[in-house]
Scaffold this active site. Structure first.
Site, PDB file in Angstrom:
ATOM      1  N   HIS A 100      -3.993  -4.655 -10.329  1.00  0.00           N
ATOM      2  CA  HIS A 100      -4.876  -3.542 -10.645  1.00  0.00           C
ATOM      3  C   HIS A 100      -5.460  -3.687 -12.044  1.00  0.00           C
ATOM      4  O   HIS A 100      -4.793  -4.197 -12.953  1.00  0.00           O
ATOM      5  CB  HIS A 100      -4.122  -2.210 -10.557  1.00  0.00           C
ATOM      6  N   CYS A 120      -5.226   6.037  -3.253  1.00  0.00           N
ATOM      7  CA  CYS A 120      -4.562   4.738  -3.263  1.00  0.00           C
ATOM      8  C   CYS A 120      -3.222   4.909  -3.951  1.00  0.00           C
ATOM      9  O   CYS A 120      -3.168   5.251  -5.140  1.00  0.00           O
ATOM     10  CB  CYS A 120      -5.416   3.703  -3.997  1.00  0.00           C
ATOM     11  N   GLU A 171     -10.779  -0.066  -3.966  1.00  0.00           N
ATOM     12  CA  GLU A 171      -9.720  -0.904  -3.416  1.00  0.00           C
ATOM     13  C   GLU A 171     -10.259  -2.256  -2.986  1.00  0.00           C
ATOM     14  O   GLU A 171     -11.278  -2.358  -2.293  1.00  0.00           O
ATOM     15  CB  GLU A 171      -9.062  -0.221  -2.212  1.00  0.00           C
ATOM     16  N   CYS A 193       0.852  -1.181   0.000  1.00  0.00           N
ATOM     17  CA  CYS A 193       0.000   0.000   0.000  1.00  0.00           C
ATOM     18  C   CYS A 193       0.890   1.233   0.000  1.00  0.00           C
ATOM     19  O   CYS A 193       1.662   1.452   0.944  1.00  0.00           O
ATOM     20  CB  CYS A 193      -0.909   0.006   1.225  1.00  0.00           C
ATOM     21  N   GLY A 194       0.802   2.030  -1.055  1.00  0.00           N
ATOM     22  CA  GLY A 194       1.648   3.207  -1.178  1.00  0.00           C
ATOM     23  C   GLY A 194       1.380   4.259  -0.125  1.00  0.00           C
ATOM     24  O   GLY A 194       2.305   4.879   0.419  1.00  0.00           O
ATOM     25  N   GLY A 253      -2.592   2.287  -6.609  1.00  0.00           N
ATOM     26  CA  GLY A 253      -3.509   2.574  -7.705  1.00  0.00           C
ATOM     27  C   GLY A 253      -3.028   3.724  -8.568  1.00  0.00           C
ATOM     28  O   GLY A 253      -3.117   3.685  -9.801  1.00  0.00           O
TER      29      GLY A 253
END
Length: 275
Positions: free
Chosen positions: A156, A217, A208, A82-83, A220
């Site tokens: 994604h 996100c 998400e 998760c960024g 994302g």
């Protein structure tokens, strides 16, 4: 159990420090990761009966890096990367005196990621993450039909739309879960819809996996940028405009890696009964 609530552009997390030591932490925190089953995570993330968040992050020791991040989605499932969450972790460990380093290596379930922490006065304000090389190989993404997807540590599906109005009116609450749970994606999928305004600016929304629609996100944003770069619709540096704010994605021509830069903020800290 003690916790700190943090967010990156409104993508919010419950941070649980599992780096126990006799001097500064309550020993009851030891083993926190073991008690975070699906039901417990769901209760913690519930915005009416719990703390409320898009996910839970456990900060753990690592034999391979400076720290390890264990991430749980709001539905109790685990996520590889998760960024926004890893930027919050970077800010947490520095601001809470877990490290004096501003260049960190964080172990995730998607591999080790490098962070650069940018200080403003004595606090961390912005964090840059090396997100690795985007992967477009279909065999590396769990999908049962021929489709252009991208992995940046997690899978994604990116959909480009013709204008901003279509982006805003798109029924993501309907089609997001249909795609997330479609049998073509046996491990689920994150879904992004995006509009390319200019070569250096993209507007987007995200559904998400395990969370629903969120304000931002990080993975994302990298997935959308990577897809746009592959289509030659944007340059090597692009500002990603999400409902929660702006992230920047840069492509390293030599490294072939994506670099995500954005803010991380602490909201509050507290203690919650686990029994």
């Amino acid at each position: 159990m003690k916790f700190v609530k943090m967010h990156g552009l409104g993508n919010d997390f419950i941070m649980i420090d599992c780096l126990c030591d006799a001097d500064s932490r309550d020993k009851r925190v030891s083993g926190t990761e073991d008690i975070l089953n699906r039901e417990t995570v769901q209760r913690l993330c519930d915005r009416h009966y719990g703390i409320g968040a898009d996910g839970v992050i456990c900060i753990l020791p690592s034999a391979r890096a400076d720290f390890r991040m264990k991430l749980y989605n709001a539905d109790g499932s685990t996520a590889q990367m998760c960024g926004n969450g890893i930027r919050c972790l970077g800010k947490y460990v520095y601001d809470h005196d877990r490290t004096e380093k501003v260049n960190l290596q964080i172990e995730t379930d998607a591999g080790v990621r490098q962070l650069i922490l940018y200080k403003e006065t004595d606090r961390i304000n912005t964090v840059r993450v090396d997100m690795g090389t985007p992967d477009f190989v279909p065999e590396h993404i769990p999908v049962r039909f021929s489709y252009t997807c991208v992995s940046v540590g997690n899978p994604h599906c990116v959909i480009f739309l013709k204008d901003k109005e279509e982006l805003e009116q798109f029924a993501l609450e309907k089609y997001g879960p249909e795609l997330e749970h479609h049998p073509s994606f046996p491990e689920g999928i994150n879904v992004e819809i995006a509009w390319i305004q200019a070569p250096d600016r993209i507007y987007m929304r995200v559904w998400e996996r395990g969370c629903g629609e969120t304000k931002a996100c990080g993975t994302g944003a990298c997935a959308v940028a990577a897809a746009a770069m592959r289509m030659r619709k944007c340059g090597p540096s692009v500002n990603m405009q999400l409902p929660g704010g702006q992230l920047r994605v840069d492509y390293g021509i030599r490294s072939r890696n994506l670099y995500l830069t954005g803010p991380a903020e602490e909201i509050y800290s507290g203690e919650i009964a686990m029994g």
